[in-house]
Design a protein around this motif. Structure first.
Motif, PDB file in Angstrom:
ATOM      1  N   ALA A 148      57.189   7.972  85.974  1.00  0.00           N
ATOM      2  CA  ALA A 148      58.134   8.764  85.176  1.00  0.00           C
ATOM      3  C   ALA A 148      59.397   9.101  85.955  1.00  0.00           C
ATOM      4  O   ALA A 148      60.468   9.272  85.359  1.00  0.00           O
ATOM      5  CB  ALA A 148      57.464  10.048  84.706  1.00  0.00           C
ATOM      6  N   THR A 149      59.281   9.210  87.268  1.00  0.00           N
ATOM      7  CA  THR A 149      60.411   9.555  88.156  1.00  0.00           C
ATOM      8  C   THR A 149      61.247  10.711  87.607  1.00  0.00           C
ATOM      9  O   THR A 149      62.477  10.646  87.541  1.00  0.00           O
ATOM     10  CB  THR A 149      61.322   8.321  88.414  1.00  0.00           C
ATOM     11  OG1 THR A 149      61.828   7.826  87.165  1.00  0.00           O
ATOM     12  CG2 THR A 149      60.561   7.224  89.138  1.00  0.00           C
ATOM     13  N   GLY A 150      60.559  11.753  87.180  1.00  0.00           N
ATOM     14  CA  GLY A 150      61.238  12.966  86.762  1.00  0.00           C
ATOM     15  C   GLY A 150      61.833  12.941  85.366  1.00  0.00           C
ATOM     16  O   GLY A 150      62.455  13.919  84.931  1.00  0.00           O
ATOM     17  N   ARG A 151      61.649  11.862  84.630  1.00  0.00           N
ATOM     18  CA  ARG A 151      62.256  11.769  83.301  1.00  0.00           C
ATOM     19  C   ARG A 151      61.457  12.539  82.243  1.00  0.00           C
ATOM     20  O   ARG A 151      61.972  12.847  81.170  1.00  0.00           O
ATOM     21  CB  ARG A 151      62.415  10.303  82.902  1.00  0.00           C
ATOM     22  CG  ARG A 151      63.484   9.576  83.727  1.00  0.00           C
ATOM     23  CD  ARG A 151      63.479   8.090  83.461  1.00  0.00           C
ATOM     24  NE  ARG A 151      62.289   7.437  84.023  1.00  0.00           N
ATOM     25  CZ  ARG A 151      62.029   6.136  83.932  1.00  0.00           C
ATOM     26  NH1 ARG A 151      62.887   5.343  83.287  1.00  0.00           N
ATOM     27  NH2 ARG A 151      60.944   5.616  84.471  1.00  0.00           N
ATOM     28  N   PHE A 152      60.208  12.834  82.524  1.00  0.00           N
ATOM     29  CA  PHE A 152      59.406  13.714  81.669  1.00  0.00           C
ATOM     30  C   PHE A 152      58.297  14.321  82.532  1.00  0.00           C
ATOM     31  O   PHE A 152      57.958  13.805  83.602  1.00  0.00           O
ATOM     32  CB  PHE A 152      58.817  12.971  80.457  1.00  0.00           C
ATOM     33  CG  PHE A 152      58.020  11.727  80.793  1.00  0.00           C
ATOM     34  CD1 PHE A 152      56.704  11.794  81.255  1.00  0.00           C
ATOM     35  CD2 PHE A 152      58.591  10.463  80.642  1.00  0.00           C
ATOM     36  CE1 PHE A 152      55.985  10.657  81.545  1.00  0.00           C
ATOM     37  CE2 PHE A 152      57.876   9.303  80.939  1.00  0.00           C
ATOM     38  CZ  PHE A 152      56.571   9.403  81.399  1.00  0.00           C
ATOM     39  N   GLU A 153      57.765  15.427  82.058  1.00  0.00           N
ATOM     40  CA  GLU A 153      56.643  16.059  82.736  1.00  0.00           C
ATOM     41  C   GLU A 153      55.340  15.389  82.315  1.00  0.00           C
ATOM     42  O   GLU A 153      55.251  14.798  81.226  1.00  0.00           O
ATOM     43  CB  GLU A 153      56.569  17.556  82.393  1.00  0.00           C
ATOM     44  CG  GLU A 153      57.758  18.374  82.843  1.00  0.00           C
ATOM     45  CD  GLU A 153      57.617  19.822  82.417  1.00  0.00           C
ATOM     46  OE1 GLU A 153      56.458  20.303  82.295  1.00  0.00           O
ATOM     47  OE2 GLU A 153      58.654  20.464  82.172  1.00  0.00           O
ATOM     48  N   VAL A 154      54.340  15.488  83.165  1.00  0.00           N
ATOM     49  CA  VAL A 154      53.031  14.913  82.877  1.00  0.00           C
ATOM     50  C   VAL A 154      51.986  16.031  82.893  1.00  0.00           C
ATOM     51  O   VAL A 154      51.923  16.817  83.846  1.00  0.00           O
ATOM     52  CB  VAL A 154      52.649  13.829  83.903  1.00  0.00           C
ATOM     53  CG1 VAL A 154      51.224  13.322  83.632  1.00  0.00           C
ATOM     54  CG2 VAL A 154      53.644  12.676  83.852  1.00  0.00           C
ATOM     55  N   GLU A 155      51.198  16.097  81.857  1.00  0.00           N
ATOM     56  CA  GLU A 155      50.106  17.079  81.763  1.00  0.00           C
ATOM     57  C   GLU A 155      48.810  16.307  81.584  1.00  0.00           C
ATOM     58  O   GLU A 155      48.653  15.547  80.608  1.00  0.00           O
ATOM     59  CB  GLU A 155      50.330  18.013  80.585  1.00  0.00           C
ATOM     60  CG  GLU A 155      49.291  19.100  80.442  1.00  0.00           C
ATOM     61  CD  GLU A 155      49.560  20.318  81.316  1.00  0.00           C
ATOM     62  OE1 GLU A 155      48.598  21.038  81.621  1.00  0.00           O
ATOM     63  OE2 GLU A 155      50.730  20.537  81.674  1.00  0.00           O
ATOM     64  N   THR A 156      47.888  16.465  82.511  1.00  0.00           N
ATOM     65  CA  THR A 156      46.602  15.769  82.450  1.00  0.00           C
ATOM     66  C   THR A 156      45.502  16.762  82.114  1.00  0.00           C
ATOM     67  O   THR A 156      45.363  17.798  82.774  1.00  0.00           O
ATOM     68  CB  THR A 156      46.280  15.087  83.791  1.00  0.00           C
ATOM     69  OG1 THR A 156      47.336  14.162  84.119  1.00  0.00           O
ATOM     70  CG2 THR A 156      44.963  14.331  83.706  1.00  0.00           C
ATOM     71  N   VAL A 157      44.728  16.452  81.091  1.00  0.00           N
ATOM     72  CA  VAL A 157      43.622  17.315  80.659  1.00  0.00           C
ATOM     73  C   VAL A 157      42.340  16.807  81.303  1.00  0.00           C
ATOM     74  O   VAL A 157      42.021  15.613  81.230  1.00  0.00           O
ATOM     75  CB  VAL A 157      43.506  17.316  79.126  1.00  0.00           C
ATOM     76  CG1 VAL A 157      42.301  18.142  78.673  1.00  0.00           C
ATOM     77  CG2 VAL A 157      44.791  17.862  78.509  1.00  0.00           C
TER      78      VAL A 157
END
Length: 313
Positions: A148-157
């Motif tokens: 993603a290189t900072g282009r969006f956040e990542v949320e892992t469940v």
């Protein structure tokens, strides 16, 4: 809920304007694990004041990666049911990708650049074991932030469990094959349902005092294993209690096809041609071969007593 069908390469004119929170997954079953992913994603979307979108696929990716298995072509929740369950979980928009060989050839960075980024997510949410590329690559949630290189956040469940068992589509399919409907419903978080149409059968049940409706299901519907079950059948807006048999009617022959027959308690009427929904509750027993009709009727009477007890009628 709006569904946008996508064929590779992505036509950016089909992308809905505005930022989104994006949930990723195939979502077969929309089980408790999927529900947690969607709950987290919905909360993020509400926090940011944006729509919740899901990216999923029109058929199982296994169709592209290996020779066909039952799990590639039959589903816990066929397409229409899957979409309805996603909508019930608060999804506003579905990007439905046609999973083809060309699409599968994208490496993880290409998938992120050509799909995820162009869909406009502020946050991408998925389960800890979700993958988005060919088996054996780094197309997993551990590496998604790097792509993603900072282009969006990542949320892992994280992993979701029920009574110590990992909640997954594969564990639900295994329980279905065993006829363990109680476990299926526990893992799903709701009662398992199928849809079919009422057709003519051989009318044997009518001759022994247990007239049944025969239900033909679509070929992509994963059904419970052979056995006798407590069920409800929805006709129009009415749920009717009954006991179902999935089996080969072995008392009357050894090579009969597998059929789904349901005896509806206290019901008389013509249901041929009706599109019905079957809700599966408990397994009463396995299929048995009886010495004749009298022995079969004796057992069916016992099954009916158990069914009435379950429904408290």
């Amino acid at each position: 809920m709006k569904v946008i069908k996508i064929h590779h390469p992505l036509d950016e004119s089909r992308v809905e304007p505005g930022p989104i929170v994006l949930a990723m997954g195939f979502f077969d079953g929309v089980h408790k694990g999927h529900q947690q992913v969607l709950k987290v994603a919905r909360a993020k979307a509400d926090e940011l004041g944006v729509k919740l979108a899901a990216i999923t696929y029109d058929h199982h990716p296994g169709i592209v990666y290996h020779q066909l298995t039952k799990a590639d072509t039959q589903y816990i929740t066929p397409f229409d049911r899957r979409m309805a369950l996603l909508e019930a979980q608060g999804v506003d928009l579905v990007y439905l990708v046609n999973f083809t060989g060309q699409f599968s050839a994208l490496n993880p960075q290409e998938f992120v650049n050509q799909y995820l980024v162009k869909l406009g997510p502020r946050v991408v949410v998925a389960g800890f074991d979700h993958t988005y590329g060919a088996p054996g690559t780094d197309a997993d949630m551990t590496h998604l932030a790097d792509y993603a290189t900072g282009r969006f956040e990542v949320e892992t469940v994280g992993e979701q469990d029920a009574d110590g068992q990992k909640i997954s589509s594969s564990s639900i399919r295994e329980a279905l094959d065993k006829g363990d409907i109680e476990s299926v419903n526990d893992l799903l978080g709701y009662a398992f349902e199928t849809q079919g149409v009422v057709v003519h059968g051989l009318a044997r049940g009518r001759t022994i005092g247990f007239p049944t409706i025969n239900i033909v299901h679509p070929s992509d519907q994963w059904l419970p294993g052979i056995g006798i079950y407590t069920t409800e059948v929805k006709v129009g807006d009415t749920w009717l209690p009954g006991m179902a048999s999935i089996g080969r009617d072995v008392t009357f022959g050894d090579n009969n096809p597998v059929t789904v027959e349901i005896y509806l308690l206290d019901f008389k009427g013509n249901l041929y041609g009706e599109d019905v929904t079957v809700r599966w509750h408990t397994r009463l027993r396995g299929e048995q071969k009886f010495t004749g009709a009298d022995a079969l009727v004796e057992q069916l009477n016992k099954d009916e007593v158990q069914t009435r007890s379950f429904f408290k009628i």
